[in-house]
Motif scaffolding. Structure first.
Motif, PDB file in Angstrom:
ATOM      1  N   THR A   1       1.022  -0.996   0.067  1.00  0.00           N
ATOM      2  CA  THR A   1       0.073  -0.024   0.047  1.00  0.00           C
ATOM      3  C   THR A   1       0.978   1.039  -0.077  1.00  0.00           C
ATOM      4  OG1 THR A   1      -1.600  -1.214   1.233  1.00  0.00           O
ATOM      5  CG2 THR A   1      -1.849   1.054   0.955  1.00  0.00           C
TER       6      THR A   1
ATOM      7  N   PHE B   1      -6.721  -6.472  -1.987  1.00  0.00           N
ATOM      8  CA  PHE B   1      -8.008  -5.986  -0.986  1.00  0.00           C
ATOM      9  C   PHE B   1      -8.279  -7.257  -0.273  1.00  0.00           C
ATOM     10  CE2 PHE B   1      -8.579  -3.742  -5.065  1.00  0.00           C
ATOM     11  CZ  PHE B   1      -8.561  -2.413  -4.815  1.00  0.00           C
TER      12      PHE B   1
ATOM     13  N   ARG C   1      -8.267  -9.376   3.507  1.00  0.00           N
ATOM     14  CA  ARG C   1      -8.575  -9.699   5.090  1.00  0.00           C
ATOM     15  C   ARG C   1      -7.278 -10.478   5.521  1.00  0.00           C
ATOM     16  NH1 ARG C   1     -14.257 -12.457   5.398  1.00  0.00           N
ATOM     17  NH2 ARG C   1     -12.986 -13.403   3.458  1.00  0.00           N
TER      18      ARG C   1
ATOM     19  N   LYS D   1      -7.502   2.012  -3.485  1.00  0.00           N
ATOM     20  CA  LYS D   1      -6.988   1.326  -2.352  1.00  0.00           C
ATOM     21  C   LYS D   1      -7.246   2.097  -1.097  1.00  0.00           C
ATOM     22  CE  LYS D   1      -4.790  -1.302   0.459  1.00  0.00           C
ATOM     23  NZ  LYS D   1      -5.205  -2.699   0.844  1.00  0.00           N
TER      24      LYS D   1
ATOM     25  N   ASN E   1     -10.324   1.414   1.903  1.00  0.00           N
ATOM     26  CA  ASN E   1      -9.960   1.091   3.298  1.00  0.00           C
ATOM     27  C   ASN E   1     -10.493   2.379   4.281  1.00  0.00           C
ATOM     28  OD1 ASN E   1      -9.113  -1.329   3.091  1.00  0.00           O
ATOM     29  ND2 ASN E   1      -6.928  -0.868   3.361  1.00  0.00           N
ATOM     30  N   THR E   2     -10.552   3.438   3.779  1.00  0.00           N
ATOM     31  CA  THR E   2     -11.129   4.483   4.555  1.00  0.00           C
ATOM     32  C   THR E   2     -12.572   4.271   4.584  1.00  0.00           C
ATOM     33  OG1 THR E   2      -9.028   5.974   3.842  1.00  0.00           O
ATOM     34  CG2 THR E   2     -11.314   6.913   5.007  1.00  0.00           C
TER      35      THR E   2
ATOM     36  N   LEU F   1     -14.236   1.545   4.623  1.00  0.00           N
ATOM     37  CA  LEU F   1     -14.338   0.523   5.667  1.00  0.00           C
ATOM     38  C   LEU F   1     -14.116   0.986   7.067  1.00  0.00           C
ATOM     39  CD1 LEU F   1     -12.613  -2.667   3.907  1.00  0.00           C
ATOM     40  CD2 LEU F   1     -14.892  -2.230   4.195  1.00  0.00           C
TER      41      LEU F   1
ATOM     42  N   TYR G   1     -11.455   0.554  15.082  1.00  0.00           N
ATOM     43  CA  TYR G   1     -10.843   0.090  13.754  1.00  0.00           C
ATOM     44  C   TYR G   1      -9.208  -0.307  14.115  1.00  0.00           C
ATOM     45  CZ  TYR G   1      -9.891   4.662  11.775  1.00  0.00           C
ATOM     46  OH  TYR G   1      -9.487   5.883  11.630  1.00  0.00           O
TER      47      TYR G   1
ATOM     48  N   CYS H   1      -3.839  -2.277   8.464  1.00  0.00           N
ATOM     49  CA  CYS H   1      -4.259  -1.539   7.080  1.00  0.00           C
ATOM     50  C   CYS H   1      -4.947  -0.005   7.682  1.00  0.00           C
ATOM     51  CB  CYS H   1      -5.072  -2.284   6.124  1.00  0.00           C
ATOM     52  SG  CYS H   1      -3.998  -3.467   5.151  1.00  0.00           S
ATOM     53  N   LEU H   2      -6.186  -0.436   8.179  1.00  0.00           N
ATOM     54  CA  LEU H   2      -7.082   0.784   8.371  1.00  0.00           C
ATOM     55  C   LEU H   2      -6.344   1.975   8.905  1.00  0.00           C
ATOM     56  CD1 LEU H   2     -10.615  -0.860   8.751  1.00  0.00           C
ATOM     57  CD2 LEU H   2      -9.200  -0.346   6.741  1.00  0.00           C
TER      58      LEU H   2
ATOM     59  N   ASP I   1      -4.099   3.429   6.635  1.00  0.00           N
ATOM     60  CA  ASP I   1      -4.244   3.973   5.272  1.00  0.00           C
ATOM     61  C   ASP I   1      -5.356   5.247   5.487  1.00  0.00           C
ATOM     62  OD1 ASP I   1      -3.142   1.781   4.422  1.00  0.00           O
ATOM     63  OD2 ASP I   1      -4.769   0.754   3.773  1.00  0.00           O
ATOM     64  N   THR I   2      -5.985   5.375   6.475  1.00  0.00           N
ATOM     65  CA  THR I   2      -6.760   6.510   6.921  1.00  0.00           C
ATOM     66  C   THR I   2      -6.073   7.714   6.913  1.00  0.00           C
ATOM     67  OG1 THR I   2      -7.329   5.700   9.105  1.00  0.00           O
ATOM     68  CG2 THR I   2      -8.771   5.362   7.584  1.00  0.00           C
TER      69      THR I   2
END
Length: 394
Positions: free
Chosen positions: A118, A142, A144, A203, A207-208, A210, A255, A259-260, A263-264
Motif C-alpha cells: 500500500t 483487497f 482480510r 486502495k 479502506n477509508t 471500511l 478499527y 491497514c485501516l 491507510d486512513t
C-alpha cells in the motif's frame, strides 16, 4: 512464467501461493526462520487456506533470503513489503519498496515490477522519474487478515494499473491480471486497468470507507450505551435498509489492524490543500471511541483488568495496531494493572504487562476481562467480561 515475490506477509505469501499453482515462484524474505518454514511447506502466519495450500497442493514455490538470485531473469517481480505509516513524516515509510527497486536497478533488470504494497496517492508516478530504466506497475490488494489467500482465490475485483506516461505497459498489466485470474477459483471476476494514481486512490479510499463504516457503528453504540438503549435493536432496524445492509456492522473497540489505521492517516495526508471534513473525522472518531471504552472500564473500578487476546480478529495471529492496545494504554495510565491472555505471543511481557497462556489462571486473577471479540473460552466468566461484540463475528 518466472515470478519473484518480495515479502512473505499476508499479501506476499498469498500472492506467491496463488501464482505458484501455474508459474515458477521464488519468494524472498530477510527472516531465515520464515523462509525455512515455507520451504518445509508450513505457514509462518495464521491463515487457513495458506496452511492448506502449502501442505496439500502441488506448488512450484521456493523461499529464499537471496534476493538477487530470485529476481534474476524473473518475468515479474512482485513487491509486497511493509509500508508502515510514519507520523513524523506524515507519510508511509516506503523505504522497503525502494530497497527492492535499488537492487533491480543495479541489476539492470528487465522484469516488470508489480507493487502490491500500500502506497500514497501519486507514489508510482514519482518512482517512474526516480527509476526511469524500470517498468513499474501497481496492483492494490483487497485482502482480510487471516483470509488472505481465500480473498485471492475469490477476489471481489482485480485492479492492475499502469502509468499514464507509459501506455505500452498496459499489455503487462493485462497479462499480470490474467495470471491472477488463472490462479483464482472464482470465474466471473471484474478486472480494472486504471492509471497508477487512480489505482492508489482506489486502495486508500476503499479502506477509508471500511474504517468509516466501523466508526459509524461504533459511534452508534457509544450513543446507545450512554443513553441506556439497546444497540442491537437499533442496528437491526437500520440495517434492514438495503442501501445500508446487514453486514460489517458489529461494534468493536475501534478499527485497528495493519491497514485501516495507517491507510486512513495516509489518505488524510494526501488531502493536504484539498477541502475535506469527513476523512479527518474518521481518524478522530477512532481515538474518541477508545477514550470512551477505556472510561467505561475504568468506571467499574477494577483491581486487575484482563485483556483477552491482543489479536484484532478471530483466527489471526496478527495484533499490529490492534485497537485493544489503545484501550490497554489508557487503563494502565490510571495505574490499573493489566494481565494479557494471548496464546500466539512468544514471551511473558508485553509493554510491561504480564502475558500468560494459562487461561484458567488468567480468569481467576482478573476481576474485569475486556474482549474485542467474544469467545466460548469466556462463557464461564460472563459476569467479568466487558465487550461491545454483538454478533460474535468480525
Amino acid at each position: 512464467m518466472k515470478i519473484a515475490v518480495a515479502g512473505t506477509g499476508y499479501v506476499g505469501l498469498s500472492n506467491a501461493i496463488l501464482l505458484s499453482q501455474n508459474n515458477t515462484v521464488m519468494t524472498v524474505d530477510i527472516v531465515q526462520a520464515k523462509v525455512d518454514l515455507i520451504n518445509k511447506k508450513k505457514s509462518p502466519i495464521v491463515d487457513k487456506e495458506i496452511e492448506e495450500y502449502l501442505s496439500e497442493k502441488k506448488l512450484d514455490l521456493t523461499a529464499t533470503t537471496d534476493a538477487k538470485s530470485a529476481y534474476e531473469n524473473a518475468d515479474y517481480v512482485v513487491i509486497s513489503t511493509p509500508t508502515n505509516y510514519d507520523p513524523d513524516k506524515n507519510f508511509f515509510d516506503t523505504s522497503s519498496i525502494e530497497a527492492v527497486l535499488d537492487i533491480l536497478a543495479e541489476m539492470n533488470s528487465n522484469s516488470t515490477i508489480v507493487i502490491k504494497s500500500t502506497i500514497p496517492v501519486g507514489y508510482t508516478e514519482g518512482l517512474q522519474k526516480r527509476y526511469p530504466s524500470l517498468d513499474i506497475i501497481f496492483s492494490p490488494e483487497f485482502l482480510r487478515e487471516g483470509h488472505a489467500l481465500y480473498d485471492n482465490l475469490y477476489p471481489s475485483r482485480i485492479v492492475v494499473s499502469y502509468p499514464k506516461d507509459k501506455p505500452q505497459l498496459k499489455n503487462k498489466a493485462v497479462e499480470f491480471a490474467g495470471l491472477l485470474k488463472q490462479g483464482a477459483l472464482k470465474k466471473d471476476i471484474t478486472v480494472l486497468h486504471p492509471n497508477c494514481t487512480e489505482a492508489e486512490a482506489i486502495k486508500l479510499f476503499a479502506n477509508t470507507y471500511l474504517a468509516l463504516r466501523v466508526a459509524y457503528f461504533n459511534e452508534l453504540d457509544t450513543y446507545a450505551e450512554s443513553r441506556g438503549l439497546n444497540t442491537k435493536s437499533i442496528i437491526e432496524g437500520i440495517s434492514l435498509d438495503p442501501r445500508i445492509g446487514d453486514y460489517y456492522n458489529n461494534p468493536s473497540f475501534g478499527y485497528g489492524g495493519y491497514c485501516l489505521p495507517k491507510d486512513t492517516k495516509q489518505l488524510k495526508a494526501n488531502f493536504k490543500d484539498v477541502p475535506e471534513n469527513l476523512i479527518s473525522a474518521i481518524v478522530a472518531s477512532n481515538t474518541t471511541r477508545k477514550d470512551f471504552i477505556a472510561e467505561q472500564i475504568i468506571a467499574k473500578k477494577p483491581k486487575v483488568v484482563g485483556v483477552y487476546r491482543l489479536t484484532m480478529k478471530a483466527n489471526s495471529d496478527n495484533f499490529r495496531q490492534s485497537s485493544i492496545q489503545g484501550i490497554m494504554k489508557r487503563i494502565k495510565a490510571k495505574g490499573i494493572p493489566v494481565i494479557i491472555y494471548e496464546p500466539t505471543f512468544e514471551g511473558t511481557d508485553f509493554f510491561n504487562s504480564k502475558v500468560t497462556k494459562d487461561l484458567a489462571s488468567f480468569k481467576s486473577e482478573c476481576d474485569v476481562i475486556i474482549a474485542n471479540r467474544l469467545s466460548e473460552d469466556l462463557s464461564d466468566v460472563k459476569d467479568k467480561v466487558y465487550t461491545r461484540d454483538l454478533y460474535s463475528r468480525d
